[in-house]
Design a protein around this motif. Structure first.
Motif, mmCIF file in Angstrom:
data_model
loop_
_atom_site.group_PDB
_atom_site.id
_atom_site.type_symbol
_atom_site.label_atom_id
_atom_site.label_comp_id
_atom_site.label_asym_id
_atom_site.label_seq_id
_atom_site.Cartn_x
_atom_site.Cartn_y
_atom_site.Cartn_z
ATOM 1 N N THR A 514 0.819 -1.223 0.000
ATOM 2 C CA THR A 514 0.000 0.000 0.000
ATOM 3 C C THR A 514 0.843 1.258 0.000
ATOM 4 O OG1 THR A 514 -0.116 0.133 2.433
ATOM 5 C CG2 THR A 514 -1.750 -1.254 1.314
ATOM 6 N N GLY A 515 2.165 1.125 0.065
ATOM 7 C CA GLY A 515 3.036 2.296 0.107
ATOM 8 C C GLY A 515 3.030 2.976 1.454
ATOM 9 N N ALA A 516 2.898 2.204 2.537
ATOM 10 C CA ALA A 516 2.797 2.770 3.878
ATOM 11 C C ALA A 516 4.086 3.474 4.281
ATOM 12 C CB ALA A 516 2.473 1.660 4.886
ATOM 13 N N SER A 517 3.965 4.380 5.262
ATOM 14 C CA SER A 517 5.115 5.138 5.755
ATOM 15 C C SER A 517 6.010 4.254 6.617
ATOM 16 C CB SER A 517 4.641 6.336 6.575
ATOM 17 O OG SER A 517 4.033 5.883 7.777
ATOM 18 N N THR A 518 7.215 4.767 6.885
ATOM 19 C CA THR A 518 8.153 4.038 7.742
ATOM 20 C C THR A 518 7.585 3.855 9.143
ATOM 21 O OG1 THR A 518 10.075 4.817 6.493
ATOM 22 C CG2 THR A 518 10.463 4.095 8.764
ATOM 23 N N ASP A 519 6.904 4.872 9.689
ATOM 24 C CA ASP A 519 6.305 4.764 11.025
ATOM 25 C C ASP A 519 5.259 3.660 11.070
ATOM 26 O OD1 ASP A 519 7.859 6.757 12.080
ATOM 27 O OD2 ASP A 519 6.379 8.347 11.767
ATOM 28 N N ALA A 520 4.447 3.557 10.002
ATOM 29 C CA ALA A 520 3.415 2.517 9.969
ATOM 30 C C ALA A 520 4.056 1.130 9.869
ATOM 31 C CB ALA A 520 2.480 2.755 8.780
ATOM 32 N N ILE A 521 5.113 1.020 9.066
ATOM 33 C CA ILE A 521 5.805 -0.268 8.941
ATOM 34 C C ILE A 521 6.435 -0.650 10.268
ATOM 35 C CG2 ILE A 521 7.783 -1.411 7.846
ATOM 36 C CD1 ILE A 521 7.124 0.213 5.304
ATOM 37 N N ARG A 522 7.027 0.336 10.975
ATOM 38 C CA ARG A 522 7.652 0.057 12.267
ATOM 39 C C ARG A 522 6.606 -0.431 13.274
ATOM 40 N NH1 ARG A 522 9.210 4.796 13.328
ATOM 41 N NH2 ARG A 522 11.266 4.645 12.319
ATOM 42 N N ALA A 523 5.464 0.254 13.330
ATOM 43 C CA ALA A 523 4.419 -0.140 14.271
ATOM 44 C C ALA A 523 3.889 -1.537 13.965
ATOM 45 C CB ALA A 523 3.278 0.882 14.252
ATOM 46 N N MET A 524 3.727 -1.852 12.678
ATOM 47 C CA MET A 524 3.266 -3.186 12.308
ATOM 48 C C MET A 524 4.304 -4.239 12.683
ATOM 49 S SD MET A 524 1.098 -5.266 11.014
ATOM 50 C CE MET A 524 -0.106 -4.309 10.085
ATOM 51 N N ALA A 525 5.594 -3.931 12.447
ATOM 52 C CA ALA A 525 6.642 -4.881 12.793
ATOM 53 C C ALA A 525 6.656 -5.153 14.291
ATOM 54 C CB ALA A 525 7.998 -4.347 12.335
ATOM 55 N N ILE A 526 6.412 -4.126 15.108
ATOM 56 C CA ILE A 526 6.350 -4.323 16.560
ATOM 57 C C ILE A 526 5.189 -5.238 16.926
ATOM 58 C CG2 ILE A 526 5.927 -3.160 18.765
ATOM 59 C CD1 ILE A 526 7.431 -0.736 17.611
ATOM 60 N N SER A 527 4.052 -5.017 16.262
ATOM 61 C CA SER A 527 2.897 -5.878 16.546
ATOM 62 C C SER A 527 3.145 -7.316 16.097
ATOM 63 C CB SER A 527 1.656 -5.328 15.853
ATOM 64 O OG SER A 527 1.720 -5.525 14.451
ATOM 65 N N GLU A 528 4.083 -7.488 15.128
ATOM 66 C CA GLU A 528 4.433 -8.820 14.648
ATOM 67 C C GLU A 528 5.566 -9.457 15.453
ATOM 68 O OE1 GLU A 528 3.198 -10.751 11.679
ATOM 69 O OE2 GLU A 528 1.563 -9.563 12.503
ATOM 70 N N GLY A 529 5.996 -8.751 16.502
ATOM 71 C CA GLY A 529 6.982 -9.351 17.402
ATOM 72 C C GLY A 529 8.369 -8.752 17.359
ATOM 73 N N MET A 530 8.594 -7.667 16.590
ATOM 74 C CA MET A 530 9.922 -7.066 16.547
ATOM 75 C C MET A 530 10.217 -6.328 17.846
ATOM 76 S SD MET A 530 11.643 -4.333 13.866
ATOM 77 C CE MET A 530 10.863 -2.849 14.510
ATOM 78 N N SER A 531 11.369 -6.611 18.440
ATOM 79 C CA SER A 531 11.825 -5.894 19.624
ATOM 80 C C SER A 531 12.715 -4.752 19.172
ATOM 81 C CB SER A 531 12.604 -6.839 20.548
ATOM 82 O OG SER A 531 13.093 -6.144 21.675
ATOM 83 N N MET A 532 12.437 -3.545 19.657
ATOM 84 C CA MET A 532 13.177 -2.372 19.212
ATOM 85 C C MET A 532 14.623 -2.396 19.692
ATOM 86 S SD MET A 532 11.055 -0.539 17.448
ATOM 87 C CE MET A 532 11.662 1.128 17.472
#
Length: 581
Positions: A514-532
């Protein structure tokens, strides 16, 4: 007649540190006179040679027996200019060096302070009273060699400034002032674990600095008279143009130190005060260890090792210059390296050499760029392709195409975090569908300094730091290094990585489409289990590996990051994006 060594040996036997059998074996060793042994080879020397005592243990025992003070040279920064007060031949023959010079007194480090003839000789040369202290043999001999090699004689330094004189030095034994000074500087940098050596002139002074654990540390340099000759010597070693002083030059050479061959990359640029030289000390493939040694969290290590077993796809490592990206990628290569895989790398420059791996050096002067080399490499039937850095659109597109056509591609990008890699690839002309099909994961990383284990003490982070990391519990025992000679009073020794790993999942791929922003991708990655990354740093600070200040210095927390909004808010944001996708 009993000597001082006899009293030392008797005291060590009485304390149970030595046995009579061991001493007798040492006496037989002295009687045999081993090849290459000095004329004054003693029973104590034989005890150290046979491993029954260390040099430090012997020096401390001798100081206790003779009631002289023991000085650990590792605890002090000795002024190399003191070498001008006593000839080198005297220092080496009697085993002594002037450590500290005060008004009417010189503190002299000696191997044998009871040698009255040597003490009288030193008084005559120094023309003042001396206070003899006892030092460990090897550090004292190393100090004598380093001081005289680094300081040398100004006239000798000046005589080597011409190109003809330096040309003659290329075939010498390494004892000439210029050659010895350069060897000492490089050798000291290797011993200190430095990544870079900076040798730069001011108008009246030469500065020597080593980059250790990411920070520059000043050290004693030779006189400014040595500068031109040292730069010429470095040019000879790197096979550069000796007559060119107005244009930057780059080269490399191999330096032998303590039986090891070390690759050195040299960069020279002209400045208003003379040529500035920077040497990059390149580590060998043997220094590459595993992911756990790099500091990867245990769960990330398991997941990442599964990912690099994929037969095709793209793995990216992101971070600024000096964040350890190359080391992480080489760790992947070492893990994959076997006769069953054809691994080809394209680098600028080749920093670490690995057996079996075909390593290609970029050469812009003949038009051999990352993109042109990558096209040729893909015709070499590779299984794994390592592209040192994706810098331009052409390299990005060819790398993605290679990942889509059955190759495992490893590369690096300059982005602030893992989530920013997707936007960067898009900016470089890669369509979202190709990114989704090719990209396996992105590693974001930084390097933080480790607490020095020899001077670690309890720490009390400020309330500001606690608030910044949203720390509420009071049970953690925080630690930091107080500073000691072994860490050059910095409190840190060595570095460890802090990481975040973005794995491409179906919800993330849908979001990228969908061409999402970096912030949206980061938030989705966190919800998918990415630890910052900041969270990994916080965990390492909790374990006493580093400090909160160090994590805050390296990992810049944005107001939008979970460190400043609650973790639950970030999770809810990610879930909303997931549902929308």
């Amino acid at each position: 007649m009993l000597s001082s060594d006899d009293f030392v040996i008797a005291a060590l036997i009485e304390d149970g540190r030595l046995t009579t059998a061991g001493v007798n074996a040492a006496r037989r060793r002295v009687a045999e006179r081993p090849p290459g042994a000095p004329a004054n080879f003693s029973v104590c020397d034989a005890l150290v040679e046979q491993g029954l005592l260390t040099g430090r243990e012997l020096a401390i025992a001798r100081a206790h027996t003779t009631e002289f003070l023991f000085v650990d040279l590792g605890n002090y920064e000795i002024n190399h200019h003191n070498a001008s007060r006593v000839p080198r031949s005297v220092c080496e023959s009697i085993g002594a060096f002037p450590l500290f010079i005060m008004d009417e007194l010189v503190v002299v480090g000696m191997l044998n302070p009871l040698d009255l003839h040597a003490a009288d000789q030193l008084r005559a040369l120094l023309k003042c009273d001396i206070e003899a202290v006892l030092c460990e043999p090897e550090p004292l001999r190393a100090l004598i060699a380093r001081a005289f090699d680094m300081m040398g004689d100004s006239s000798a330094f000046s005589s080597g400034s011409g190109s003809a004189a330096i040309g003659d030095l290329e075939l010498t034994s390494g004892r000439e002032p210029i050659v010895a000074a350069v060897n000492q500087i490089i050798g000291q940098g290797i011993d200190l674990g430095a990544s870079d050596v900076h040798l730069g002139p001011d108008e009246h002074e030469l500065h020597l600095r080593y980059r250790i654990d990411g920070t520059l540390q000043p050290h004693q340099a030779p006189s400014i008279a040595a500068h031109q000759g040292m730069v010429q010597r470095l040019k000879v070693m790197a096979n550069l143009d000796l007559t060119q002083t107005r244009r930057p030059q780059d080269g490399k050479f191999r330096f032998t130190h303590k039986g090891r061959q070390i690759d050195i990359r040299l960069s020279i640029i002209p400045t208003v005060c003379g040529e500035n030289a920077v040497l990059r000390i390149l580590h060998s493939g043997a220094s590459i260890k595993g992911f756990a040694e790099l500091g990867f969290p245990a769960d990330a290590t398991t997941a990442f090792e599964r990912i690099i077993e994929h037969p095709h796809g793209m793995i990216l490592v992101t971070g600024p210059t000096g964040s350890g990206k190359t080391t992480t990628l080489y760790t992947c290569l070492k893990r994959l390296n076997s006769p069953e895989f054809n691994i080809v790398t394209i680098e600028d420059p080749v920093e670490i050499r690995l057996p079996l791996v075909r390593q290609v050096q970029i050469n812009h002067e003949i038009g051999m760029t990352f993109a042109s080399a990558l096209r040729s490499v893909l015709r070499q039937d590779p299984d794994v392709v390592f592209v040192g850095e994706i810098r331009d659109e052409e390299t990005a597109r060819i790398s993605v195409q290679a990942a889509l056509t059955g190759h495992l591609v490893l590369s690096s990008l300059h982005t602030n975090d893992a989530a920013g890699a997707v936007a960067r690839l898009t900016d470089l002309g890669c369509p979202p569908f190709a990114i989704n099909s090719a990209l396996l994961c992105v590693i974001g990383q930084r390097l933080v300094r480790r607490n020095c284990p020899d001077c670690v003490v309890t720490d009390h982070p400020s309330q500001h730091l606690r608030s910044r990391f949203r720390i509420q519990d009071e049970t953690t025992r925080w630690t930091r290094g107080r500073g000691c000679p072994r860490c050059a009073s910095t409190g840190f020794r060595g570095r460890v990585g802090v990481y975040e790993m973005l794995r491409m999942t179906e919800p993330l791929r849908a979001l990228v489409d969908t061409g999402a922003s970096t912030d949206a991708i980061r938030a989705m990655a966190i919800s998918e289990g990415m630890s910052m990354m900041w969270h990994d740093g916080l965990n390492k600070a909790r374990l006493g590996v580093t400090t909160l200040e160090e994590v805050a210095r390296v990992v810049a927390l944005q107001e939008s990051e979970p460190g400043h909004s609650s973790d639950q808010d970030s999770m809810n944001s990610g879930l909303r994006l997931k549902e929308a996708a």
